[in-house]
Scaffold this motif. Sequence first.
Motif, PDB file in Angstrom:
ATOM      1  N   PHE A   1       0.871  -1.172   0.000  1.00 30.14           N
ATOM      2  CA  PHE A   1       0.000   0.000   0.000  1.00 30.14           C
ATOM      3  C   PHE A   1       0.907   1.220   0.000  1.00 30.14           C
ATOM      4  CE2 PHE A   1      -3.103   2.989   1.745  1.00 30.14           C
ATOM      5  CZ  PHE A   1      -4.221   2.620   1.030  1.00 30.14           C
ATOM      6  N   ASN A   2       1.291   1.661  -1.204  1.00 26.16           N
ATOM      7  CA  ASN A   2       2.175   2.807  -1.325  1.00 26.16           C
ATOM      8  C   ASN A   2       1.638   3.745  -2.396  1.00 26.16           C
ATOM      9  OD1 ASN A   2       2.934   1.615  -3.789  1.00 26.16           O
ATOM     10  ND2 ASN A   2       4.595   0.492  -2.794  1.00 26.16           N
ATOM     11  N   ILE A   3       2.368   4.805  -2.673  1.00 31.39           N
ATOM     12  CA  ILE A   3       1.881   5.830  -3.599  1.00 31.39           C
ATOM     13  C   ILE A   3       1.746   5.286  -5.020  1.00 31.39           C
ATOM     14  CG2 ILE A   3       4.119   6.836  -4.156  1.00 31.39           C
ATOM     15  CD1 ILE A   3       0.955   8.840  -3.511  1.00 31.39           C
ATOM     16  N   ALA A   4       2.631   4.389  -5.426  1.00 34.09           N
ATOM     17  CA  ALA A   4       2.550   3.832  -6.776  1.00 34.09           C
ATOM     18  C   ALA A   4       1.278   2.998  -6.950  1.00 34.09           C
ATOM     19  CB  ALA A   4       3.778   2.986  -7.075  1.00 34.09           C
ATOM     20  N   THR A   5       0.934   2.205  -5.956  1.00 37.94           N
ATOM     21  CA  THR A   5      -0.284   1.395  -6.071  1.00 37.94           C
ATOM     22  C   THR A   5      -1.529   2.263  -6.006  1.00 37.94           C
ATOM     23  OG1 THR A   5      -0.270   0.913  -3.702  1.00 37.94           O
ATOM     24  CG2 THR A   5       0.775  -0.693  -5.158  1.00 37.94           C
ATOM     25  N   ILE A   6      -1.487   3.320  -5.218  1.00 34.79           N
ATOM     26  CA  ILE A   6      -2.630   4.228  -5.152  1.00 34.79           C
ATOM     27  C   ILE A   6      -2.824   4.922  -6.504  1.00 34.79           C
ATOM     28  CG2 ILE A   6      -3.505   6.356  -4.112  1.00 34.79           C
ATOM     29  CD1 ILE A   6      -2.187   5.440  -1.493  1.00 34.79           C
ATOM     30  N   LEU A   7      -1.741   5.363  -7.118  1.00 34.69           N
ATOM     31  CA  LEU A   7      -1.839   6.011  -8.426  1.00 34.69           C
ATOM     32  C   LEU A   7      -2.319   5.045  -9.507  1.00 34.69           C
ATOM     33  CD1 LEU A   7       1.356   8.251  -8.431  1.00 34.69           C
ATOM     34  CD2 LEU A   7      -1.019   8.960  -8.119  1.00 34.69           C
ATOM     35  N   THR A   8      -1.825   3.821  -9.475  1.00 31.18           N
ATOM     36  CA  THR A   8      -2.244   2.822 -10.455  1.00 31.18           C
ATOM     37  C   THR A   8      -3.720   2.490 -10.291  1.00 31.18           C
ATOM     38  OG1 THR A   8      -0.016   1.888 -10.453  1.00 31.18           O
ATOM     39  CG2 THR A   8      -1.770   0.512 -11.341  1.00 31.18           C
ATOM     40  N   ALA A   9      -4.148   2.287  -9.055  1.00 35.16           N
ATOM     41  CA  ALA A   9      -5.552   1.974  -8.798  1.00 35.16           C
ATOM     42  C   ALA A   9      -6.450   3.152  -9.140  1.00 35.16           C
ATOM     43  CB  ALA A   9      -5.736   1.580  -7.339  1.00 35.16           C
ATOM     44  N   THR A  10      -6.013   4.360  -8.846  1.00 35.61           N
ATOM     45  CA  THR A  10      -6.796   5.550  -9.173  1.00 35.61           C
ATOM     46  C   THR A  10      -6.912   5.720 -10.681  1.00 35.61           C
ATOM     47  OG1 THR A  10      -6.098   6.601  -7.110  1.00 35.61           O
ATOM     48  CG2 THR A  10      -7.001   8.029  -8.807  1.00 35.61           C
ATOM     49  N   ALA A  11      -5.836   5.459 -11.400  1.00 32.64           N
ATOM     50  CA  ALA A  11      -5.896   5.540 -12.864  1.00 32.64           C
ATOM     51  C   ALA A  11      -6.907   4.538 -13.412  1.00 32.64           C
ATOM     52  CB  ALA A  11      -4.518   5.296 -13.458  1.00 32.64           C
ATOM     53  N   GLY A  12      -6.900   3.336 -12.881  1.00 31.99           N
ATOM     54  CA  GLY A  12      -7.885   2.342 -13.305  1.00 31.99           C
ATOM     55  C   GLY A  12      -9.302   2.766 -12.978  1.00 31.99           C
ATOM     56  N   ALA A  13      -9.507   3.354 -11.800  1.00 35.04           N
ATOM     57  CA  ALA A  13     -10.835   3.817 -11.403  1.00 35.04           C
ATOM     58  C   ALA A  13     -11.298   4.989 -12.259  1.00 35.04           C
ATOM     59  CB  ALA A  13     -10.837   4.202  -9.927  1.00 35.04           C
ATOM     60  N   VAL A  14     -10.382   5.889 -12.613  1.00 38.49           N
ATOM     61  CA  VAL A  14     -10.740   7.021 -13.468  1.00 38.49           C
ATOM     62  C   VAL A  14     -11.153   6.515 -14.851  1.00 38.49           C
ATOM     63  CG1 VAL A  14      -9.761   9.004 -14.714  1.00 38.49           C
ATOM     64  CG2 VAL A  14      -9.421   8.795 -12.261  1.00 38.49           C
ATOM     65  N   ILE A  15     -10.427   5.547 -15.363  1.00 38.61           N
ATOM     66  CA  ILE A  15     -10.772   4.979 -16.669  1.00 38.61           C
ATOM     67  C   ILE A  15     -12.150   4.327 -16.624  1.00 38.61           C
ATOM     68  CG2 ILE A  15     -10.170   3.160 -18.323  1.00 38.61           C
ATOM     69  CD1 ILE A  15      -7.204   3.833 -17.660  1.00 38.61           C
ATOM     70  N   LEU A  16     -12.416   3.553 -15.581  1.00 38.98           N
ATOM     71  CA  LEU A  16     -13.731   2.913 -15.464  1.00 38.98           C
ATOM     72  C   LEU A  16     -14.843   3.935 -15.251  1.00 38.98           C
ATOM     73  CD1 LEU A  16     -13.026  -0.291 -13.360  1.00 38.98           C
ATOM     74  CD2 LEU A  16     -13.454  -0.108 -15.798  1.00 38.98           C
ATOM     75  N   LEU A  17     -14.589   4.967 -14.452  1.00 38.77           N
ATOM     76  CA  LEU A  17     -15.586   6.000 -14.212  1.00 38.77           C
ATOM     77  C   LEU A  17     -15.868   6.783 -15.489  1.00 38.77           C
ATOM     78  CD1 LEU A  17     -17.341   7.389 -12.077  1.00 38.77           C
ATOM     79  CD2 LEU A  17     -15.417   8.875 -11.563  1.00 38.77           C
ATOM     80  N   PHE A  18     -14.831   7.102 -16.244  1.00 41.96           N
ATOM     81  CA  PHE A  18     -15.006   7.788 -17.521  1.00 41.96           C
ATOM     82  C   PHE A  18     -15.821   6.935 -18.487  1.00 41.96           C
ATOM     83  CE2 PHE A  18     -13.576   8.581 -21.881  1.00 41.96           C
ATOM     84  CZ  PHE A  18     -13.893   9.926 -21.997  1.00 41.96           C
ATOM     85  N   THR A  19     -15.480   5.664 -18.573  1.00 44.59           N
ATOM     86  CA  THR A  19     -16.212   4.752 -19.458  1.00 44.59           C
ATOM     87  C   THR A  19     -17.666   4.639 -19.040  1.00 44.59           C
ATOM     88  OG1 THR A  19     -14.168   3.509 -19.811  1.00 44.59           O
ATOM     89  CG2 THR A  19     -16.232   2.414 -20.401  1.00 44.59           C
ATOM     90  N   TYR A  20     -17.899   4.533 -17.758  1.00 44.81           N
ATOM     91  CA  TYR A  20     -19.271   4.447 -17.253  1.00 44.81           C
ATOM     92  C   TYR A  20     -20.059   5.715 -17.612  1.00 44.81           C
ATOM     93  CZ  TYR A  20     -23.228   4.264 -14.108  1.00 44.81           C
ATOM     94  OH  TYR A  20     -24.488   4.286 -13.584  1.00 44.81           O
ATOM     95  N   ASN A  21     -19.453   6.861 -17.376  1.00 45.11           N
ATOM     96  CA  ASN A  21     -20.151   8.126 -17.640  1.00 45.11           C
ATOM     97  C   ASN A  21     -20.414   8.352 -19.123  1.00 45.11           C
ATOM     98  OD1 ASN A  21     -20.425   8.914 -14.985  1.00 45.11           O
ATOM     99  ND2 ASN A  21     -18.480   9.975 -14.943  1.00 45.11           N
ATOM    100  N   LYS A  22     -19.545   7.876 -19.994  1.00 40.90           N
ATOM    101  CA  LYS A  22     -19.716   8.104 -21.432  1.00 40.90           C
ATOM    102  C   LYS A  22     -20.644   7.091 -22.103  1.00 40.90           C
ATOM    103  CE  LYS A  22     -17.332  11.737 -21.791  1.00 40.90           C
ATOM    104  NZ  LYS A  22     -18.019  13.000 -21.959  1.00 40.90           N
ATOM    105  N   PHE A  23     -20.595   5.850 -21.665  1.00 45.26           N
ATOM    106  CA  PHE A  23     -21.311   4.816 -22.400  1.00 45.26           C
ATOM    107  C   PHE A  23     -22.535   4.262 -21.678  1.00 45.26           C
ATOM    108  CE2 PHE A  23     -16.956   4.562 -24.079  1.00 45.26           C
ATOM    109  CZ  PHE A  23     -17.254   4.859 -25.402  1.00 45.26           C
ATOM    110  N   ILE A  24     -22.543   4.212 -20.385  1.00 43.66           N
ATOM    111  CA  ILE A  24     -23.638   3.619 -19.636  1.00 43.66           C
ATOM    112  C   ILE A  24     -24.709   4.648 -19.314  1.00 43.66           C
ATOM    113  CG2 ILE A  24     -24.278   2.322 -17.558  1.00 43.66           C
ATOM    114  CD1 ILE A  24     -22.479   0.783 -19.486  1.00 43.66           C
ATOM    115  N   LYS A  25     -24.326   5.822 -18.963  1.00 44.44           N
ATOM    116  CA  LYS A  25     -25.215   6.874 -18.514  1.00 44.44           C
ATOM    117  C   LYS A  25     -26.157   7.301 -19.540  1.00 44.44           C
ATOM    118  CE  LYS A  25     -24.341  10.453 -15.239  1.00 44.44           C
ATOM    119  NZ  LYS A  25     -23.465  11.455 -14.826  1.00 44.44           N
TER     120      LYS A  25
END
Length: 82
Positions: free
Chosen positions: A58-82
Amino acid sequence: MGILSWIILGLVAGALARWLMPGEDKMGWIMTMVLGIAGAFAGGFIGSFIGLGSVSGFNIATILTATAGAVILLFTYNKFIK
């Protein structure tokens, strides 16, 4: 990393992703956190696939990687599902 660590990391990543992508979001905090957990898994998989190294601890690199993945999924959700 254990499953509990991934869940906690996903909660943090979901909160950061929501903060980075402001605006009207109808899915609420709980679904955003679930999306963050999924983003943590997706970000970890993509990061290890493209050679950024394994996601461990649980360090800054894993937080950034997980956040990048979450941003990608959130963007995809907002553009295609909504």
